[in-house]
Design an enzyme around this catalytic site. Structure first.
Site, short mmCIF file in Angstrom:
data_model
loop_
_atom_site.label_atom_id
_atom_site.label_comp_id
_atom_site.label_asym_id
_atom_site.label_seq_id
_atom_site.Cartn_x
_atom_site.Cartn_y
_atom_site.Cartn_z
NE ARG A 61 6.91 -3.08 6.54
CZ ARG A 61 5.59 -2.96 6.35
NH1 ARG A 61 5.15 -2.35 5.27
NH2 ARG A 61 4.73 -3.43 7.22
CE LYS A 81 -2.41 -0.67 3.81
NZ LYS A 81 -1.80 -1.89 4.33
NE ARG A 124 -5.30 -1.20 9.08
CZ ARG A 124 -4.21 -0.67 8.54
NH1 ARG A 124 -4.25 0.50 7.99
NH2 ARG A 124 -3.08 -1.34 8.54
NE ARG A 126 1.04 -4.73 11.26
CZ ARG A 126 2.20 -4.62 10.61
NH1 ARG A 126 3.27 -5.26 11.05
NH2 ARG A 126 2.27 -3.90 9.53
NE ARG A 138 5.24 -0.50 10.25
CZ ARG A 138 4.15 -0.51 9.49
NH1 ARG A 138 4.20 -0.04 8.26
NH2 ARG A 138 3.02 -0.99 9.96
#
Ligand code: AMP
Length: 187
Positions: A127, A13, A88, A144, A133
């Protein structure tokens, strides 16, 4: 033009949002980035959401909607928005629709980035090696993905029924995904 970009964590995204916003001259509003900025700046909102984000749970609808409203309004007054990571849930979509109808800010199209689960996990953990993060770790990733399946996935049918949905095979390299999205969107 006003666009929504939905997809599970790791579906691309952020990358596609940046590219599409640049290409169509839209304001890129990434819900997660805006929330992370609040956490980093130690605002009151940031303090309210930081634990939820660390766990990979959704933050309360009211908080994210209030954060987005002025930015969406500014974007609509300019050339339109590209909302990445919002809504969401169907509840958020219904609430956003009510607000958008009065402001002339309804989305023109919704892009859903579809990626198989194993590839999502691979991308997120890759990532984690390069970005700092707090929610890119194996435990939170599971949550998630579960939150996506339970809260966000129903949005796909919601927008399909409204004739707005464009489903994109996002299990390809980023350039191919961008090209596939551009093909389905109006100029
Ligand atoms: P993202 O960067 O889009 O993966 O979002 C990171 C985190 O921000 C999510 O795991 C949620 O905790 C929170 N978040 C982002 N967008 C929303 C939203 N629309 N509603 C509730 N929480 C959100």
């Amino acid at each position: 033009m006003n666009l929504l970009l939905i997809g599970p964590p790791g579906s691309g995204k952020g990358t596609q949002g940046e590219r599409l916003a640049a290409r169509f001259g839209l304001e890129h509003l990434a819900a997660g980035d805006l929330l992370r900025a609040e956490v980093e700046n130690h605002t009151e909102l940031g303090q309210q959401v930081s634990e939820l984000m660390k766990r990979g749970d959704l933050v309360p609808d009211k908080l994210i909607i209030e954060l987005l409203i002025p930015r969406v309004q500014a974007a609509v007054a300019a050339n339109g928005y590209l909302l990445d990571g919002f809504p969401r849930s169907v509840e958020q979509a219904v609430e956003a629709r009510k607000l958008a109808e009065t402001a002339g800010a309804v989305p023109d199209a919704v892009v859903y980035l579809d990626v198989p689960r194993a590839e999502l996990v691979r991308r997120i953990l890759a990532r984690a090696e390069t970005e700092d993060r707090s929610d890119d770790n194996p435990t939170t990733v599971e949550n998630r993905l579960r939150v996506f399946d339970e809260a966000t996935r129903p949005l796909i049918d919601y927008y399909r029924e409204r004739g707005l949905l464009h489903e994109i095979d996002a299990d390809q390299d980023a350039d191919a995904v961008t090209a596939a999205i551009v093909r389905v969107l109006p100029d």
